[in-house]
Design a protein around this motif. Structure first.
Motif, PDB file in Angstrom:
ATOM      1  N   PHE A 138       3.833  32.942  28.721  1.00 49.89           N
ATOM      2  CA  PHE A 138       2.832  33.694  28.251  1.00 49.89           C
ATOM      3  C   PHE A 138       3.537  34.913  27.115  1.00 49.89           C
ATOM      4  N   ILE A 139       4.857  35.048  27.349  1.00 53.07           N
ATOM      5  CA  ILE A 139       5.593  35.754  26.404  1.00 53.07           C
ATOM      6  C   ILE A 139       6.517  34.717  25.555  1.00 53.07           C
ATOM      7  N   GLY A 140       6.468  34.681  24.449  1.00 52.85           N
ATOM      8  CA  GLY A 140       7.578  33.950  23.419  1.00 52.85           C
ATOM      9  C   GLY A 140       6.991  32.385  23.628  1.00 52.85           C
ATOM     10  N   GLY A 141       6.002  32.056  23.824  1.00 51.37           N
ATOM     11  CA  GLY A 141       5.471  30.557  24.004  1.00 51.37           C
ATOM     12  C   GLY A 141       5.753  29.881  22.856  1.00 51.37           C
ATOM     13  N   PRO A 142       5.610  28.551  22.585  1.00 50.08           N
ATOM     14  CA  PRO A 142       5.473  27.950  21.340  1.00 50.08           C
ATOM     15  C   PRO A 142       4.766  27.927  20.128  1.00 50.08           C
ATOM     16  N   GLU A 143       3.529  28.651  20.904  1.00 51.75           N
ATOM     17  CA  GLU A 143       2.254  29.017  19.856  1.00 51.75           C
ATOM     18  C   GLU A 143       2.726  30.385  19.047  1.00 51.75           C
ATOM     19  N   VAL A 144       3.653  31.070  19.623  1.00 52.36           N
ATOM     20  CA  VAL A 144       4.088  32.074  18.765  1.00 52.36           C
ATOM     21  C   VAL A 144       4.856  31.829  17.364  1.00 52.36           C
ATOM     22  N   GLU A 145       5.678  30.918  17.703  1.00 50.86           N
ATOM     23  CA  GLU A 145       6.536  30.548  16.527  1.00 50.86           C
ATOM     24  C   GLU A 145       5.639  29.485  15.390  1.00 50.86           C
ATOM     25  N   THR A 146       4.695  28.750  16.100  1.00 51.31           N
ATOM     26  CA  THR A 146       3.814  28.059  15.365  1.00 51.31           C
ATOM     27  C   THR A 146       2.866  28.993  14.332  1.00 51.31           C
ATOM     28  N   PHE A 147       2.423  29.945  15.010  1.00 55.25           N
ATOM     29  CA  PHE A 147       1.419  30.669  14.359  1.00 55.25           C
ATOM     30  C   PHE A 147       2.243  31.651  13.117  1.00 55.25           C
ATOM     31  N   GLU A 148       3.452  32.176  13.384  1.00 58.75           N
ATOM     32  CA  GLU A 148       4.259  32.875  12.509  1.00 58.75           C
ATOM     33  C   GLU A 148       4.510  32.049  11.427  1.00 58.75           C
ATOM     34  N   ALA A 149       5.011  30.802  11.467  1.00 55.62           N
ATOM     35  CA  ALA A 149       5.175  29.890  10.522  1.00 55.62           C
ATOM     36  C   ALA A 149       3.800  29.543   9.534  1.00 55.62           C
ATOM     37  N   ARG A 150       2.734  29.345  10.325  1.00 51.17           N
ATOM     38  CA  ARG A 150       1.556  29.268   9.430  1.00 51.17           C
ATOM     39  C   ARG A 150       1.173  30.357   8.797  1.00 51.17           C
ATOM     40  N   PHE A 151       1.183  31.344   9.268  1.00 52.49           N
ATOM     41  CA  PHE A 151       0.794  32.666   8.667  1.00 52.49           C
ATOM     42  C   PHE A 151       1.787  33.263   7.622  1.00 52.49           C
ATOM     43  N   ALA A 152       2.994  32.845   7.757  1.00 49.55           N
ATOM     44  CA  ALA A 152       3.890  33.269   6.580  1.00 49.55           C
ATOM     45  C   ALA A 152       3.490  32.480   5.415  1.00 49.55           C
ATOM     46  N   GLU A 153       3.183  31.023   5.673  1.00 51.12           N
ATOM     47  CA  GLU A 153       2.961  30.043   4.531  1.00 51.12           C
ATOM     48  C   GLU A 153       1.333  30.581   4.146  1.00 51.12           C
ATOM     49  N   TYR A 154       0.506  30.791   4.772  1.00 48.23           N
ATOM     50  CA  TYR A 154      -0.885  31.307   4.410  1.00 48.23           C
ATOM     51  C   TYR A 154      -0.633  32.351   3.425  1.00 48.23           C
ATOM     52  N   CYS A 155       0.172  33.560   3.756  1.00 44.69           N
ATOM     53  CA  CYS A 155       0.052  34.613   3.051  1.00 44.69           C
ATOM     54  C   CYS A 155       1.265  34.462   1.834  1.00 44.69           C
ATOM     55  N   GLU A 156       1.671  33.006   1.495  1.00 47.24           N
ATOM     56  CA  GLU A 156       2.600  32.697   0.475  1.00 47.24           C
ATOM     57  C   GLU A 156       3.764  33.575   0.547  1.00 47.24           C
ATOM     58  N   SER A 157       4.409  33.841   1.809  1.00 48.73           N
ATOM     59  CA  SER A 157       5.693  34.522   2.088  1.00 48.73           C
ATOM     60  C   SER A 157       6.523  33.586   2.730  1.00 48.73           C
ATOM     61  N   ARG A 158       7.632  34.191   3.113  1.00 44.91           N
ATOM     62  CA  ARG A 158       8.884  33.090   3.616  1.00 44.91           C
ATOM     63  C   ARG A 158       8.696  33.308   5.394  1.00 44.91           C
ATOM     64  N   HIS A 159       8.529  34.640   5.596  1.00 50.04           N
ATOM     65  CA  HIS A 159       8.859  34.839   7.195  1.00 50.04           C
ATOM     66  C   HIS A 159       7.735  35.839   7.733  1.00 50.04           C
ATOM     67  N   CYS A 160       7.393  35.525   8.975  1.00 53.95           N
ATOM     68  CA  CYS A 160       6.507  36.376   9.672  1.00 53.95           C
ATOM     69  C   CYS A 160       6.949  36.704  11.143  1.00 53.95           C
ATOM     70  N   VAL A 161       6.754  38.022  11.590  1.00 54.21           N
ATOM     71  CA  VAL A 161       7.108  38.524  12.965  1.00 54.21           C
ATOM     72  C   VAL A 161       5.815  38.576  13.493  1.00 54.21           C
ATOM     73  N   GLY A 162       5.356  38.157  14.515  1.00 53.96           N
ATOM     74  CA  GLY A 162       4.381  38.691  15.549  1.00 53.96           C
ATOM     75  C   GLY A 162       4.800  39.745  16.361  1.00 53.96           C
ATOM     76  N   VAL A 163       3.814  40.656  16.255  1.00 53.80           N
ATOM     77  CA  VAL A 163       4.031  42.150  16.821  1.00 53.80           C
ATOM     78  C   VAL A 163       2.760  42.600  17.673  1.00 53.80           C
ATOM     79  N   ALA A 164       2.859  43.423  18.598  1.00 56.06           N
ATOM     80  CA  ALA A 164       1.882  43.899  19.348  1.00 56.06           C
ATOM     81  C   ALA A 164       0.474  44.463  18.611  1.00 56.06           C
ATOM     82  N   ASN A 165       0.770  45.135  17.593  1.00 55.66           N
ATOM     83  CA  ASN A 165      -0.511  45.415  16.855  1.00 55.66           C
ATOM     84  C   ASN A 165      -0.111  45.967  15.606  1.00 55.66           C
ATOM     85  N   GLY A 166      -1.212  46.209  14.548  1.00 53.56           N
ATOM     86  CA  GLY A 166      -0.959  46.603  13.261  1.00 53.56           C
ATOM     87  C   GLY A 166      -0.240  47.824  12.923  1.00 53.56           C
ATOM     88  N   THR A 167      -0.544  48.772  13.611  1.00 60.00           N
ATOM     89  CA  THR A 167       0.455  50.052  13.621  1.00 60.00           C
ATOM     90  C   THR A 167       1.738  50.018  13.927  1.00 60.00           C
TER      91      THR A 167
END
Length: 374
Positions: A35-64
């Motif tokens: 439930f913490i740090g599962g494979p879905e986190v890494e998958t989403f980070e990679a896909r969202f970075a690509e979507y934003c046309e950037s290289r990296h993404c770090v998932g965090v608890a909230n936007g603030t």
């Protein structure tokens, strides 16, 4: 609410569109139990970075947290100033204050209510460390002008992209312009989780590594029991990452529906409701459908009577909030006038022609052609 009611945001309808996929993803997470740090986190980070046309993404608890972690990782703190448009949600300012820096409020453009680049340029001083490029309501700030300004003065541009998932300016995607961008996945966002969630996107590998470390209690990469930095706990849950990965697949289509809805509003709104302008180089995603009205009390009373949802974003500007009034150096007339007139209309990718027509009809009766904002 009755069957004829129109919600401000159709969260339930949006969720139902992907319900089957969500159920499958949730079952997968429940099965593996990470439930913490599962494979879905890494998958989403990679896909969202690509979507934003950037290289990296770090998932965090909230936007603030995302914004605060960026500023902290950049080393911005006491003695520094960060330029912030006064027309923004308080989270932008909270992040600046949380690292010990001083927010320097500036006014916005009267037609778009995005940061006024000339005002930002005038606010640059010897302590200025960064500019918050806040992409309000789903439209990116004028980065064509902000980027050269920052480069001239050696400032970092931090994108507050909490309301701009998928937006573009001059062909560049939100999240690909500044040194880093903070995103919120609050349920009401264009890309919304089923709870709080956020992310930082950046192409600066060293900065991303520091943000990832700060967000995980400052742990060293060499071992979980060694803490090199004074960090915090700000992680994207596996379940929320699974949800976001599902919703990301339909984000462009959902944004297209929002654009369609906003075009219909522009065609049918009465003269007494003035939509915000779109910059000719911008491709907004219309997180919110914001208009300005001369008599907001009359408009909201009519919407209430008709069972139509509405919102205010934001009736009290940040520099007039009790928590931040100490940083109010001067009046900001455009922001202050807009705060009295702004009104957010229903906006969802599920919005129909009939619903838009009903909203416009009610507003026409309430505002009329002779009550156009001056």
């Amino acid at each position: 609410m009755t069957d004829a009611s129109i919600p401000f945001l159709d969260v339930q309808g949006i969720t139902q569109l992907v319900r089957e996929d969500l159920d499958l993803r949730w079952k997968g997470v429940l099965t593996h139990g990470r439930f913490i740090g599962g494979p879905e986190v890494e998958t989403f980070e990679a896909r969202f970075a690509e979507y934003c046309e950037s290289r990296h993404c770090v998932g965090v608890a909230n936007g603030t947290d995302a914004l605060e972690l960026v500023l902290a990782a950049l080393g911005i703190g006491p003695g520094d100033e960060v330029i912030v448009p006064a027309n923004t949600f308080v989270a932008t300012v909270e992040a600046v204050c949380a690292v010990g820096a001083r927010p320097r409020f500036v006014d916005v453009e009267p037609d778009t209510l995005e940061i006024d680049t000339d005002a930002a340029a005038a606010a640059v001083g010897p302590r200025t460390a960064a500019v918050m490029a806040v992409h309000m309501f789903g439209q990116m700030a004028d980065v064509d002008r902000l980027v050269p300004l920052a480069q001239r003065h050696g400032l970092a541009i931090v994108e507050d992209a909490a309301q701009a998932h998928g937006a573009r300016f001059g062909g560049r995607r939100a999240g690909s312009v500044g040194v880093a961008a903070g995103f919120s996945f609050y349920p009401g966002k264009n890309l919304g989780a089923l709870g709080d969630a956020g992310a930082v996107v950046s192409s600066d590998e060293a900065l991303v590594a520091r943000i990832r470390q700060l967000a995980n209690h400052g742990r060293a990469s060499s071992g979980r029991h060694l803490h090199e930095l004074r960090g915090r706990n700000s992680r994207l849950d596996t379940l929320q990452a699974a949800v976001l990965a599902v919703k990301l697949r339909s984000l462009d289509a959902d944004n297209d529906r929002r654009r369609w809805a906003m075009r219909r509003y522009r065609e049918r709104l009465p003269a007494g409701c003035l939509p915000l302008a779109e910059h000719p180089r911008a491709e907004p995603v219309h997180h919110l459908a914001v208009v300005q009205v001369a008599d907001r009390a009359a408009a909201t009373a009519a919407l209430d009577a008709a069972g139509i949802g509405w919102g205010l974003h934001y009736p009290v500007p940040c520099h007039r909030q009790p928590a931040f009034v100490e940083f109010a150096d001067e009046p900001l007339p455009t922001t202050e006038l807009a705060a009295q007139r702004i009104l957010s209309l229903p906006m969802s990718p599920t919005l129909t022609v009939a619903q838009i027509g009903r909203v416009c009809q009610v507003l026409d009766q309430a505002t009329g052609p002779d009550r156009r904002p001056p």
